[in-house]
Motif scaffolding. Structure first.
Motif, short mmCIF file in Angstrom:
data_model
loop_
_atom_site.label_atom_id
_atom_site.label_comp_id
_atom_site.label_asym_id
_atom_site.label_seq_id
_atom_site.Cartn_x
_atom_site.Cartn_y
_atom_site.Cartn_z
N VAL A 178 0.83 -1.21 0.00
CA VAL A 178 0.00 0.00 0.00
C VAL A 178 0.87 1.26 0.00
CG1 VAL A 178 -1.71 1.31 1.32
CG2 VAL A 178 -1.94 -1.16 1.10
N LEU A 179 1.91 1.26 0.80
CA LEU A 179 2.78 2.44 0.85
C LEU A 179 3.50 2.66 -0.48
CD1 LEU A 179 4.31 2.19 4.45
CD2 LEU A 179 2.68 3.89 3.60
N ALA A 180 3.89 1.58 -1.13
CA ALA A 180 4.54 1.72 -2.45
C ALA A 180 3.58 2.38 -3.43
CB ALA A 180 4.97 0.35 -2.96
N ALA A 181 2.30 2.01 -3.36
CA ALA A 181 1.30 2.63 -4.24
C ALA A 181 1.10 4.09 -3.88
CB ALA A 181 -0.02 1.87 -4.13
N ALA A 182 1.13 4.41 -2.58
CA ALA A 182 0.94 5.80 -2.15
C ALA A 182 2.12 6.68 -2.55
CB ALA A 182 0.75 5.84 -0.64
N ILE A 183 3.32 6.11 -2.52
CA ILE A 183 4.52 6.87 -2.89
C ILE A 183 4.53 7.15 -4.38
CG2 ILE A 183 7.04 6.71 -3.06
CD1 ILE A 183 6.92 5.12 -0.39
N GLY A 184 4.12 6.16 -5.16
CA GLY A 184 4.00 6.36 -6.60
C GLY A 184 5.34 6.55 -7.30
N THR A 185 5.39 7.51 -8.21
CA THR A 185 6.59 7.77 -9.00
C THR A 185 6.96 9.24 -8.91
OG1 THR A 185 5.23 8.17 -10.97
CG2 THR A 185 6.01 5.91 -10.63
N GLY A 186 8.09 9.58 -9.52
CA GLY A 186 8.50 10.98 -9.60
C GLY A 186 9.26 11.48 -8.39
N TRP A 187 9.74 10.57 -7.55
CA TRP A 187 10.50 10.95 -6.36
C TRP A 187 11.95 10.51 -6.54
CZ3 TRP A 187 12.49 6.49 -4.48
CH2 TRP A 187 11.83 5.31 -4.83
N ASP A 188 12.82 11.02 -5.68
CA ASP A 188 14.25 10.68 -5.74
C ASP A 188 14.70 9.81 -4.58
OD1 ASP A 188 15.24 12.45 -8.07
OD2 ASP A 188 14.09 13.84 -6.82
N LEU A 189 14.10 10.02 -3.40
CA LEU A 189 14.56 9.30 -2.22
C LEU A 189 13.40 9.09 -1.26
CD1 LEU A 189 17.05 8.19 -0.61
CD2 LEU A 189 17.23 10.47 0.42
N VAL A 190 13.35 7.88 -0.68
CA VAL A 190 12.39 7.58 0.37
C VAL A 190 13.19 7.34 1.65
CG1 VAL A 190 10.64 5.97 1.23
CG2 VAL A 190 10.72 6.55 -1.21
N VAL A 191 12.79 8.02 2.73
CA VAL A 191 13.49 7.89 4.01
C VAL A 191 12.50 7.39 5.06
CG1 VAL A 191 14.94 9.03 5.73
CG2 VAL A 191 14.88 9.89 3.38
N THR A 192 12.90 6.40 5.81
CA THR A 192 12.08 5.88 6.89
C THR A 192 12.95 5.48 8.06
OG1 THR A 192 10.38 4.24 7.46
CG2 THR A 192 12.16 3.52 5.99
N GLY A 193 12.33 5.26 9.21
CA GLY A 193 13.08 4.76 10.35
C GLY A 193 13.40 3.29 10.17
N ASN A 194 14.42 2.80 10.90
CA ASN A 194 14.80 1.40 10.71
C ASN A 194 13.78 0.43 11.30
OD1 ASN A 194 15.50 2.23 13.33
ND2 ASN A 194 17.12 0.72 13.52
N GLU A 195 13.07 0.83 12.34
CA GLU A 195 12.00 0.01 12.89
C GLU A 195 11.14 0.86 13.81
OE1 GLU A 195 13.77 -3.24 14.99
OE2 GLU A 195 14.50 -2.00 16.63
N SER A 196 9.84 0.58 13.80
CA SER A 196 8.93 1.35 14.64
C SER A 196 8.95 0.82 16.07
CB SER A 196 7.50 1.26 14.09
OG SER A 196 7.04 -0.08 14.11
N THR A 197 8.54 1.65 17.01
CA THR A 197 8.57 1.23 18.41
C THR A 197 7.41 0.33 18.78
OG1 THR A 197 7.43 3.28 19.04
CG2 THR A 197 9.83 3.27 19.18
N ASP A 198 6.40 0.22 17.91
CA ASP A 198 5.30 -0.68 18.24
C ASP A 198 5.43 -2.05 17.56
OD1 ASP A 198 4.85 0.33 15.72
OD2 ASP A 198 2.71 0.68 16.00
N GLY A 199 5.85 -2.06 16.29
CA GLY A 199 5.96 -3.34 15.59
C GLY A 199 7.35 -3.95 15.62
N ARG A 200 8.39 -3.09 15.47
CA ARG A 200 9.79 -3.51 15.49
C ARG A 200 10.08 -4.61 14.48
NH1 ARG A 200 11.79 -0.69 19.76
NH2 ARG A 200 13.85 -1.39 19.16
N GLY A 201 9.43 -4.54 13.29
CA GLY A 201 9.71 -5.52 12.25
C GLY A 201 11.09 -5.34 11.65
#
Length: 254
Positions: A102-125
């Motif tokens: 779902v997030l890949a679909a929301a991000i779509g195209t036309g961007w240069d960089l995606v930044v996220t945290g290494n793991e969330s404090t609730d899921g820690r996947g």
């Protein structure tokens, strides 16, 4: 340059965190909901690139219930330009694979960089960045302690059990950062006022053209953690060492 930053609403780590035993899902009413601190660090990485090049556009994206709009407001107050909120009842209980799709679909195209945290404090996947990069078809660098962004590539330092690795990738790419990466700035009054005028787009899975999955991982059962038992007291009457060894052996700890 366009940088997309993923943020998430999570339970306050200083409060109670519980699972709903009937569903196995997180009980979001058990504590205050806040922006995940690692997400703030991801925003800071993007904003530093924007500070260096004013033409850089920073978009914050979140997936969650209606209340998750608050984490977008925090990102906009810090200095992001716009936000995207993915909210849909069909996403309740989504696993990492479904979330990445779902997030890949929301991000779509036309961007240069995606930044996220290494793991969330609730899921820690700790695997969302890699799964997202696979779906977007771009390289990824994960768990970076330091990040440098240039016009055509991103580089950083990743800690290992043997030392550190200097890594780089051509843009577009996906990266995740650790709590060592950047100290997030505090939104000023001017930023808070400006955030109210910045655009936020709300979308569901139908808008994104994503169909609900035929199957996904589910929680089969959940139970509350058992009450902590009192420890065994060993009195040293000359046999304490042997009692300790016997206990460790009985528990298969040695």
């Amino acid at each position: 340059m366009k940088i997309v930053v993923l943020v998430k609403q999570v339970p306050d780590t200083w409060g109670d965190r519980r699972l709903d035993t009937s569903t196995g899902w997180l009980d979001r009413g058990a504590s205050d909901a806040i922006i995940d601190e690692i997400g703030e660090r991801a925003i800071e990485i993007a904003l530093r690139a924007k500070d260096a090049d004013k033409s850089t556009e920073v978009v914050v994206v979140t997936m969650g219930p209606a209340s998750a709009a608050d984490v977008l407001k925090k990102g906009l107050a810090m200095g992001a330009d716009s936000g995207v909120h993915v909210v849909d009842r069909a996403l309740a209980g989504a696993d990492l694979g479904w979330t990445a799709t779902v997030l890949a679909a929301a991000i779509g195209t036309g961007w240069d960089l995606v930044v996220t945290g290494n793991e969330s404090t609730d899921g820690r996947g700790g695997v969302l960045a890699a799964m997202l990069a696979e779906r977007l078809g771009v390289p990824h660098l994960t768990s970076l302690d330091a990040v440098d962004i240039s016009a055509d590539r991103v580089s950083g330092v990743r800690a290992t059990e043997y030392g550190t690795i200097d890594a780089h990738a051509a843009l577009p790419a996906v990266i995740s950062v650790t709590e060592r990466s950047a100290e997030p700035r505090f939104p000023g009054f001017k930023g808070i006022l400006a955030a109210k005028k910045k655009p936020v787009t709300t979308v569901g899975i139908t808008d994104l053209g994503v169909a609900a999955p035929a199957a996904r991982s589910v929680v089969v059962s959940a139970a509350e953690r058992p009450a902590r038992q009192a420890g065994r007291l060993v009195t040293d009457d000359g046999t304490a060492a042997q009692q300790l060894v016997d206990y460790l052996a009985a528990e298969r700890l040695i």
